[in-house]
Design a protein around this motif. Structure first.
Motif, PDB file in Angstrom:
ATOM      1  N   TRP A   6       0.923  -1.192  -0.159  1.00 53.73           N
ATOM      2  CA  TRP A   6      -0.067  -0.012  -0.064  1.00 53.73           C
ATOM      3  C   TRP A   6       0.915   1.240   0.033  1.00 53.73           C
ATOM      4  O   TRP A   6       1.886   1.269   0.637  1.00 53.73           O
ATOM      5  N   ARG A   7       0.466   2.225  -0.901  1.00 57.03           N
ATOM      6  CA  ARG A   7       1.217   3.439  -0.605  1.00 57.03           C
ATOM      7  C   ARG A   7       0.169   4.537  -0.763  1.00 57.03           C
ATOM      8  O   ARG A   7      -1.058   4.498  -1.092  1.00 57.03           O
ATOM      9  N   ILE A   8       0.920   5.745  -0.224  1.00 58.00           N
ATOM     10  CA  ILE A   8      -0.147   6.911  -0.263  1.00 58.00           C
ATOM     11  C   ILE A   8       0.665   7.893  -1.413  1.00 58.00           C
ATOM     12  O   ILE A   8       1.663   8.245  -1.306  1.00 58.00           O
ATOM     13  N   VAL A   9      -0.309   8.028  -2.340  1.00 63.92           N
ATOM     14  CA  VAL A   9       0.207   8.898  -3.557  1.00 63.92           C
ATOM     15  C   VAL A   9      -0.694  10.143  -3.534  1.00 63.92           C
ATOM     16  O   VAL A   9      -1.945   9.884  -3.662  1.00 63.92           O
ATOM     17  N   ASN A  10      -0.174  11.493  -3.574  1.00 59.36           N
ATOM     18  CA  ASN A  10      -1.124  12.729  -3.618  1.00 59.36           C
ATOM     19  C   ASN A  10      -2.456  12.371  -2.711  1.00 59.36           C
ATOM     20  O   ASN A  10      -3.414  12.455  -3.257  1.00 59.36           O
ATOM     21  N   SER A  11      -2.159  12.112  -1.392  1.00 65.22           N
ATOM     22  CA  SER A  11      -3.175  11.688  -0.544  1.00 65.22           C
ATOM     23  C   SER A  11      -4.376  10.737  -0.707  1.00 65.22           C
ATOM     24  O   SER A  11      -5.199  10.483   0.053  1.00 65.22           O
ATOM     25  N   ASP A  12      -4.049   9.915  -1.559  1.00 60.25           N
ATOM     26  CA  ASP A  12      -4.729   8.827  -1.735  1.00 60.25           C
ATOM     27  C   ASP A  12      -4.056   7.264  -1.555  1.00 60.25           C
ATOM     28  O   ASP A  12      -2.890   7.370  -1.758  1.00 60.25           O
ATOM     29  N   SER A  13      -4.714   6.552  -1.124  1.00 54.94           N
ATOM     30  CA  SER A  13      -4.272   5.055  -0.995  1.00 54.94           C
ATOM     31  C   SER A  13      -4.423   4.287  -2.062  1.00 54.94           C
ATOM     32  O   SER A  13      -5.402   4.060  -2.648  1.00 54.94           O
ATOM     33  N   LEU A  14      -3.242   3.716  -2.484  1.00 52.27           N
ATOM     34  CA  LEU A  14      -3.176   3.137  -3.841  1.00 52.27           C
ATOM     35  C   LEU A  14      -2.274   1.668  -3.355  1.00 52.27           C
ATOM     36  O   LEU A  14      -1.644   1.579  -2.694  1.00 52.27           O
ATOM     37  N   GLU A  59      12.384   7.470 -13.613  1.00 51.54           N
ATOM     38  CA  GLU A  59      11.450   8.103 -14.560  1.00 51.54           C
ATOM     39  C   GLU A  59      10.177   7.553 -14.117  1.00 51.54           C
ATOM     40  O   GLU A  59       9.065   8.065 -14.273  1.00 51.54           O
ATOM     41  N   ILE A  60      10.155   6.151 -13.915  1.00 53.29           N
ATOM     42  CA  ILE A  60       8.964   5.542 -13.736  1.00 53.29           C
ATOM     43  C   ILE A  60       8.163   5.671 -12.701  1.00 53.29           C
ATOM     44  O   ILE A  60       6.873   5.982 -12.638  1.00 53.29           O
ATOM     45  N   ASP A  61       8.943   6.192 -11.536  1.00 48.96           N
ATOM     46  CA  ASP A  61       8.279   6.671 -10.258  1.00 48.96           C
ATOM     47  C   ASP A  61       8.077   8.070 -10.415  1.00 48.96           C
ATOM     48  O   ASP A  61       6.800   8.154  -9.877  1.00 48.96           O
ATOM     49  N   ASP A  62       8.272   9.014 -11.175  1.00 45.25           N
ATOM     50  CA  ASP A  62       7.967  10.085 -11.525  1.00 45.25           C
ATOM     51  C   ASP A  62       6.442   9.856 -12.198  1.00 45.25           C
ATOM     52  O   ASP A  62       5.539  10.705 -11.896  1.00 45.25           O
ATOM     53  N   ILE A  63       6.622   9.243 -13.079  1.00 47.02           N
ATOM     54  CA  ILE A  63       5.290   9.056 -13.958  1.00 47.02           C
ATOM     55  C   ILE A  63       4.180   8.270 -13.066  1.00 47.02           C
ATOM     56  O   ILE A  63       2.982   8.952 -12.853  1.00 47.02           O
ATOM     57  N   LEU A  64       4.491   7.366 -12.345  1.00 49.03           N
ATOM     58  CA  LEU A  64       3.536   6.676 -11.486  1.00 49.03           C
ATOM     59  C   LEU A  64       2.965   7.577 -10.231  1.00 49.03           C
ATOM     60  O   LEU A  64       1.881   7.659  -9.969  1.00 49.03           O
ATOM     61  N   ASN A  65       3.817   8.349  -9.547  1.00 51.43           N
ATOM     62  CA  ASN A  65       3.550   9.253  -8.708  1.00 51.43           C
ATOM     63  C   ASN A  65       2.709  10.576  -9.201  1.00 51.43           C
ATOM     64  O   ASN A  65       2.594  11.357  -8.269  1.00 51.43           O
ATOM     65  N   GLY A  66       2.694  10.659 -10.368  1.00 48.43           N
ATOM     66  CA  GLY A  66       1.790  11.829 -10.823  1.00 48.43           C
ATOM     67  C   GLY A  66       0.159  11.254 -10.924  1.00 48.43           C
ATOM     68  O   GLY A  66      -0.496  12.032 -11.280  1.00 48.43           O
ATOM     69  N   PHE A  67      -0.076   9.778 -10.388  1.00 48.74           N
ATOM     70  CA  PHE A  67      -1.436   9.644 -10.366  1.00 48.74           C
ATOM     71  C   PHE A  67      -2.163  10.371  -9.440  1.00 48.74           C
ATOM     72  O   PHE A  67      -1.999  10.382  -8.281  1.00 48.74           O
ATOM     73  N   VAL A  69      -6.246  10.998  -8.371  1.00 45.16           N
ATOM     74  CA  VAL A  69      -7.750  10.439  -8.121  1.00 45.16           C
ATOM     75  C   VAL A  69      -8.593  11.783  -8.247  1.00 45.16           C
ATOM     76  O   VAL A  69      -8.590  12.471  -7.278  1.00 45.16           O
ATOM     77  N   ASN A  70      -9.420  11.963  -9.154  1.00 48.69           N
ATOM     78  CA  ASN A  70     -10.309  12.931  -9.478  1.00 48.69           C
ATOM     79  C   ASN A  70     -11.440  12.922  -8.618  1.00 48.69           C
ATOM     80  O   ASN A  70     -12.183  11.611  -8.430  1.00 48.69           O
TER      81      ASN A  70
END
Length: 72
Positions: A6-14, A59-67, A69-70
């Protein structure tokens, strides 16, 4: 499956997963995020050859961490 957490990305649990496979004789590695809520679910995948995954990890982390959730 190589890894799952589990990770928190831009305040969302993914859910983060790393998976490997063989496509037409080439070893590939997928790095993916998964998210679900009452409105539906989303999957976001990035993949490349397993031999170069470490070379492109930043680069992969940068792309994924741009996720994002609207919330609408």
């Amino acid at each position: 499956m190589l890894e799952r957490e589990w990770r928190i990305v831009n305040s969302d649990s993914l859910v983060y997963m790393s998976m490997g496979g063989l496509v037409e004789g080439m070893q590939i590695t997928f790095r993916s995020y998964y998210h679900a809520n009452p409105q539906g679910s989303m999957q976001f995948h990035v993949f490349t050859g397993s031999a170069v995954i470490d070379k492109y990890q930043e680069e992969i982390d940068d792309i994924l961490n741009g996720f994002i959730v609207n919330k609408k």
